[in-house]
Design a protein around this motif. Structure first.
Motif, mmCIF file in Angstrom:
data_model
loop_
_atom_site.group_PDB
_atom_site.id
_atom_site.type_symbol
_atom_site.label_atom_id
_atom_site.label_comp_id
_atom_site.label_asym_id
_atom_site.label_seq_id
_atom_site.Cartn_x
_atom_site.Cartn_y
_atom_site.Cartn_z
ATOM 1 N N ILE A 32 -15.475 -59.353 17.567
ATOM 2 C CA ILE A 32 -15.249 -58.682 17.392
ATOM 3 C C ILE A 32 -13.800 -58.421 16.881
ATOM 4 N N ARG A 35 -23.602 -47.808 5.136
ATOM 5 C CA ARG A 35 -24.474 -47.401 6.256
ATOM 6 C C ARG A 35 -24.568 -45.958 6.962
ATOM 7 N N MET A 76 -15.965 -60.030 9.575
ATOM 8 C CA MET A 76 -17.361 -58.627 8.368
ATOM 9 C C MET A 76 -17.255 -58.412 7.557
ATOM 10 N N SER A 77 -17.857 -57.787 6.520
ATOM 11 C CA SER A 77 -17.099 -57.318 5.530
ATOM 12 C C SER A 77 -15.595 -56.608 4.964
ATOM 13 N N VAL A 89 -26.296 -58.496 7.489
ATOM 14 C CA VAL A 89 -26.237 -57.830 9.102
ATOM 15 C C VAL A 89 -26.858 -56.359 8.399
ATOM 16 N N ILE A 133 -26.969 -59.505 17.276
ATOM 17 C CA ILE A 133 -25.499 -59.198 17.300
ATOM 18 C C ILE A 133 -25.207 -57.795 18.431
ATOM 19 N N MET A 162 -18.425 -65.511 19.981
ATOM 20 C CA MET A 162 -18.682 -64.571 18.585
ATOM 21 C C MET A 162 -17.945 -63.855 18.819
ATOM 22 N N ARG A 201 -20.541 -62.275 9.858
ATOM 23 C CA ARG A 201 -21.283 -61.781 9.705
ATOM 24 C C ARG A 201 -21.409 -60.485 9.173
ATOM 25 N N ILE A 202 -21.673 -60.742 7.671
ATOM 26 C CA ILE A 202 -21.443 -59.469 6.483
ATOM 27 C C ILE A 202 -22.798 -58.503 6.333
ATOM 28 N N GLY A 203 -22.839 -57.316 6.594
ATOM 29 C CA GLY A 203 -23.524 -56.305 6.668
ATOM 30 C C GLY A 203 -23.366 -55.454 4.889
ATOM 31 N N SER A 204 -22.270 -54.315 4.998
ATOM 32 C CA SER A 204 -22.000 -53.473 3.902
ATOM 33 C C SER A 204 -21.791 -53.849 3.025
ATOM 34 N N ASN A 261 -28.743 -55.148 15.035
ATOM 35 C CA ASN A 261 -28.306 -54.650 16.222
ATOM 36 C C ASN A 261 -28.986 -53.915 17.610
ATOM 37 N N TYR A 269 -20.362 -49.299 15.347
ATOM 38 C CA TYR A 269 -21.189 -49.953 16.149
ATOM 39 C C TYR A 269 -19.742 -50.796 17.294
ATOM 40 N N LYS A 308 -28.797 -53.630 10.068
ATOM 41 C CA LYS A 308 -29.185 -52.800 10.660
ATOM 42 C C LYS A 308 -29.455 -51.316 9.977
HETATM 43 C C1 LIG Z 1 -22.982 -53.902 11.808
HETATM 44 C C2 LIG Z 1 -21.921 -54.702 12.422
HETATM 45 C C3 LIG Z 1 -21.470 -56.024 11.600
HETATM 46 C C4 LIG Z 1 -20.951 -56.472 9.783
HETATM 47 O O1 LIG Z 1 -20.492 -54.961 9.472
HETATM 48 P P1 LIG Z 1 -20.242 -54.910 7.754
HETATM 49 O O2 LIG Z 1 -18.275 -53.969 8.061
HETATM 50 O O3 LIG Z 1 -20.938 -53.721 7.423
HETATM 51 O O4 LIG Z 1 -20.136 -55.640 7.395
HETATM 52 C C5 LIG Z 1 -20.703 -57.352 11.738
HETATM 53 N N1 LIG Z 1 -20.975 -57.562 13.220
HETATM 54 C C6 LIG Z 1 -21.768 -56.733 14.216
HETATM 55 C C7 LIG Z 1 -21.297 -56.892 15.288
HETATM 56 C C8 LIG Z 1 -21.619 -55.274 14.189
HETATM 57 O O5 LIG Z 1 -22.422 -54.557 15.079
#
Ligand SMILES: *Cc1c(COP(=O)(O)O)cnc(C)c1O
Length: 238
Positions: free
Chosen positions: A168, A231, A206-207, A35, A83, A166, A222-225, A58, A237, A37
């Motif tokens: 959250i 961020r 997620m993370s 991820v 996403i 999907m 879905r892995i961002g940070s 995003n 989000y 964004k």
């Molecule tokens: C930002 C986001 C993520 C990733 O989040 P992290 O905690 O940084 O891994 C995953 N899914 C969605 C829908 C997001 O908006």
């Protein structure tokens, strides 16, 4: 090795460890969406250089700009996932630029995406139905009770391929609560997969919670940070 490359190696290792831990009931491969964004195209290029090919954005406009920048730089073979929440007036650029949309939660959006995909002569867009499993009022997504009816409607649209769900889940340190929400989603996914052969994807985790999500049957995280770093305080989000 760059920081992003070594972060990615850590994520791959942690996913492999969770796959080794999970019940033998779950045999699907687990796909990792990086991820990106709020992060610059250079960071995506670094992850691409380290082997990552699936990226999630995003915001439609930010995502489209990076998709075009990286295409112009010759990076090919990337699979782009939207996403974040989607408005009908952004359906066209979304349908033209992204390969997957994970945040479908209204029939009107699904119909608009389908129509733009067909008008452009593109293959079916892969979509996931977003589920609000935690019942938090601030979260997007359809309620658990509405999923099967909405899935029936979406699966009849000629420009889309419904691939799954999907969600959250709640942001909570309570591991039992997390597992309960992930299990609810997996049960819903299994019910849907029995009815529709195109269903193969359950995107959750997620993370902070992806190891638990994989143990509970995620097929996509879905892995961002954990890959790109935090961020900052203003990013949000949901
Ligand atoms: C930002 C986001 C993520 C990733 O989040 P992290 O905690 O940084 O891994 C995953 N899914 C969605 C829908 C997001 O908006």
């Amino acid at each position: 090795m760059s920081l992003i490359a070594s972060n990615l190696q850590g994520v791959y290792r942690a996913c492999a460890a969770a796959i080794a831990e999970r019940s033998t009931r779950y045999s699907e491969p687990v796909n990792i969406v990086a991820v990106s964004k709020t992060k610059p195209a250079d960071d995506i290029a670094a992850a691409f250089g380290a082997g990552q090919r699936v990226f999630g954005e995003n915001y439609v406009q930010e995502g489209c700009e990076k998709i075009q920048t990286l295409r112009a730089r010759g990076l090919s073979g990337i699979e782009w996932h939207l996403i974040g929440p989607l408005q009908t007036n952004k359906a066209k650029p979304t349908a033209l630029n992204f390969d997957w949309v994970q945040s479908v939660d209204r029939l009107k959006i699904a119909e608009a995406l389908s129509r733009h995909r067909i008008e452009a002569g593109l293959p079916r867009l892969n979509v996931l139905l977003q589920v609000n499993v935690s019942r938090e009022l601030t979260k997007s997504g359809v309620s658990v009770d509405a999923v099967l009816a909405m899935a029936d409607d979406i699966s009849s649209l000629p420009g889309l391929q419904l691939r799954g769900l999907m969600s959250i889940v709640e942001n909570t340190p309570d591991e039992n609560e997390l597992r309960t929400q992930f299990r609810t989603l997996r049960a819903l996914f299994d019910t849907l997969a029995e009815r529709m052969p195109s269903i193969d994807t359950l995107s959750m985790g997620m993370s902070g919670d992806f190891s638990i999500a994989i143990e509970e049957g995620a097929t996509m995280v879905r892995i961002g940070s954990m890959i790109f770093g935090s961020r900052g305080a203003t990013a949000s989000y949901g």
